[in-house]
Design a protein around this motif. Structure first.
Motif, PDB file in Angstrom:
ATOM      1  N   ALA A  94       0.853  -1.189   0.000  1.00  0.00           N
ATOM      2  CA  ALA A  94       0.000   0.000   0.000  1.00  0.00           C
ATOM      3  C   ALA A  94       0.886   1.235   0.000  1.00  0.00           C
ATOM      4  O   ALA A  94       2.008   1.210   0.517  1.00  0.00           O
ATOM      5  CB  ALA A  94      -0.896  -0.019   1.228  1.00  0.00           C
ATOM      6  N   PRO A  95       0.421   2.329  -0.561  1.00  0.00           N
ATOM      7  CA  PRO A  95       1.239   3.544  -0.583  1.00  0.00           C
ATOM      8  C   PRO A  95       1.441   4.106   0.822  1.00  0.00           C
ATOM      9  O   PRO A  95       0.718   3.764   1.759  1.00  0.00           O
ATOM     10  CB  PRO A  95       0.425   4.506  -1.447  1.00  0.00           C
ATOM     11  N   ALA A  96       2.414   4.965   0.953  1.00  0.00           N
ATOM     12  CA  ALA A  96       2.669   5.641   2.221  1.00  0.00           C
ATOM     13  C   ALA A  96       1.471   6.521   2.569  1.00  0.00           C
ATOM     14  O   ALA A  96       0.801   7.050   1.682  1.00  0.00           O
ATOM     15  CB  ALA A  96       3.933   6.488   2.118  1.00  0.00           C
ATOM     16  N   ALA A  97       1.204   6.657   3.847  1.00  0.00           N
ATOM     17  CA  ALA A  97       0.119   7.509   4.342  1.00  0.00           C
ATOM     18  C   ALA A  97       0.663   8.271   5.545  1.00  0.00           C
ATOM     19  O   ALA A  97       0.622   7.779   6.671  1.00  0.00           O
ATOM     20  CB  ALA A  97      -1.092   6.675   4.710  1.00  0.00           C
TER      21      ALA A  97
ATOM     22  N   SER B 158       1.216   5.550   8.395  1.00  0.00           N
ATOM     23  CA  SER B 158       0.301   4.421   8.593  1.00  0.00           C
ATOM     24  C   SER B 158       0.106   3.622   7.312  1.00  0.00           C
ATOM     25  O   SER B 158      -0.699   2.696   7.278  1.00  0.00           O
ATOM     26  CB  SER B 158      -1.049   4.925   9.110  1.00  0.00           C
ATOM     27  N   GLY B 159       0.857   3.954   6.283  1.00  0.00           N
ATOM     28  CA  GLY B 159       0.748   3.239   5.014  1.00  0.00           C
ATOM     29  C   GLY B 159       1.618   1.998   4.976  1.00  0.00           C
ATOM     30  O   GLY B 159       2.266   1.621   5.954  1.00  0.00           O
ATOM     31  N   GLY B 160       1.646   1.371   3.805  1.00  0.00           N
ATOM     32  CA  GLY B 160       2.385   0.125   3.639  1.00  0.00           C
ATOM     33  C   GLY B 160       3.745   0.285   3.006  1.00  0.00           C
ATOM     34  O   GLY B 160       4.466  -0.695   2.846  1.00  0.00           O
TER      35      GLY B 160
ATOM     36  N   ILE C 125      10.928   7.285   6.393  1.00  0.00           N
ATOM     37  CA  ILE C 125       9.996   6.966   7.466  1.00  0.00           C
ATOM     38  C   ILE C 125       9.300   5.680   7.036  1.00  0.00           C
ATOM     39  O   ILE C 125       8.495   5.680   6.106  1.00  0.00           O
ATOM     40  CB  ILE C 125       8.972   8.095   7.699  1.00  0.00           C
ATOM     41  N   GLY C 126       9.667   4.582   7.650  1.00  0.00           N
ATOM     42  CA  GLY C 126       9.183   3.267   7.251  1.00  0.00           C
ATOM     43  C   GLY C 126       7.697   3.079   7.478  1.00  0.00           C
ATOM     44  O   GLY C 126       7.056   3.831   8.223  1.00  0.00           O
TER      45      GLY C 126
ATOM     46  N   TRP D  81       5.249  14.890   0.594  1.00  0.00           N
ATOM     47  CA  TRP D  81       6.110  13.693   0.624  1.00  0.00           C
ATOM     48  C   TRP D  81       5.878  12.826  -0.598  1.00  0.00           C
ATOM     49  O   TRP D  81       4.890  12.960  -1.299  1.00  0.00           O
ATOM     50  CB  TRP D  81       5.867  12.895   1.895  1.00  0.00           C
ATOM     51  N   LYS D  82       6.870  11.919  -0.789  1.00  0.00           N
ATOM     52  CA  LYS D  82       6.787  10.916  -1.870  1.00  0.00           C
ATOM     53  C   LYS D  82       7.041   9.566  -1.273  1.00  0.00           C
ATOM     54  O   LYS D  82       7.761   9.400  -0.335  1.00  0.00           O
ATOM     55  CB  LYS D  82       7.837  11.191  -2.946  1.00  0.00           C
TER      56      LYS D  82
END
Length: 122
Positions: free
Chosen positions: A21-24, A50-52, A87-88, A121-122
């Protein structure tokens, strides 16, 4: 006789690649602390992904207000800093920046308050 086992571990013999899932990214309100001079302050912002996927790059833009002795907001000055990346996925990170405006913008009796935070962010 002696059949082969499926490749990929799935019953159909094919393993479809799964995309993360994309970063959130979310961030909190700035936490301010007085700086060494009236035109600077230390600003801490907390981030949560909270993303993947990891957040790999980005910027934080601060809106610093110049406040007069009577509480009048005279100006807002923006400044931009790099995000503390990576940021993981699922990670929480906090970073403190020293945010300053030009000294001439903050005469005696005035101070600064960094109230606004915008993140890309990206």
């Amino acid at each position: 006789m002696g059949g082969s086992s499926p490749v990929g571990g799935g019953p159909s013999g094919s393993a479809a690649p799964t995309e993360a899932a994309p970063a959130a990214l979310r961030w909190g309100e700035p936490v301010r602390a007085a700086g060494e001079v009236r035109w600077c302050e230390d600003v801490t912002v907390g981030f949560r992904n909270s993303g993947g996927s990891a957040v790999r790059s980005g910027t934080v833009t601060f809106g610093t207000h110049v406040i007069g002795a009577l509480g009048v907001d005279w100006a807002t000055v923006t400044s931009t800093e790099d995000l503390p990346t990576p940021i993981g996925a699922g990670a929480r990170v906090a970073k403190t920046w020293t945010v300053c405006v030009d000294a001439w913008r903050v005469p005696w009796g005035m101070h600064v308050e960094t109230r606004d935070v915008t993140v890309r962010w990206k």
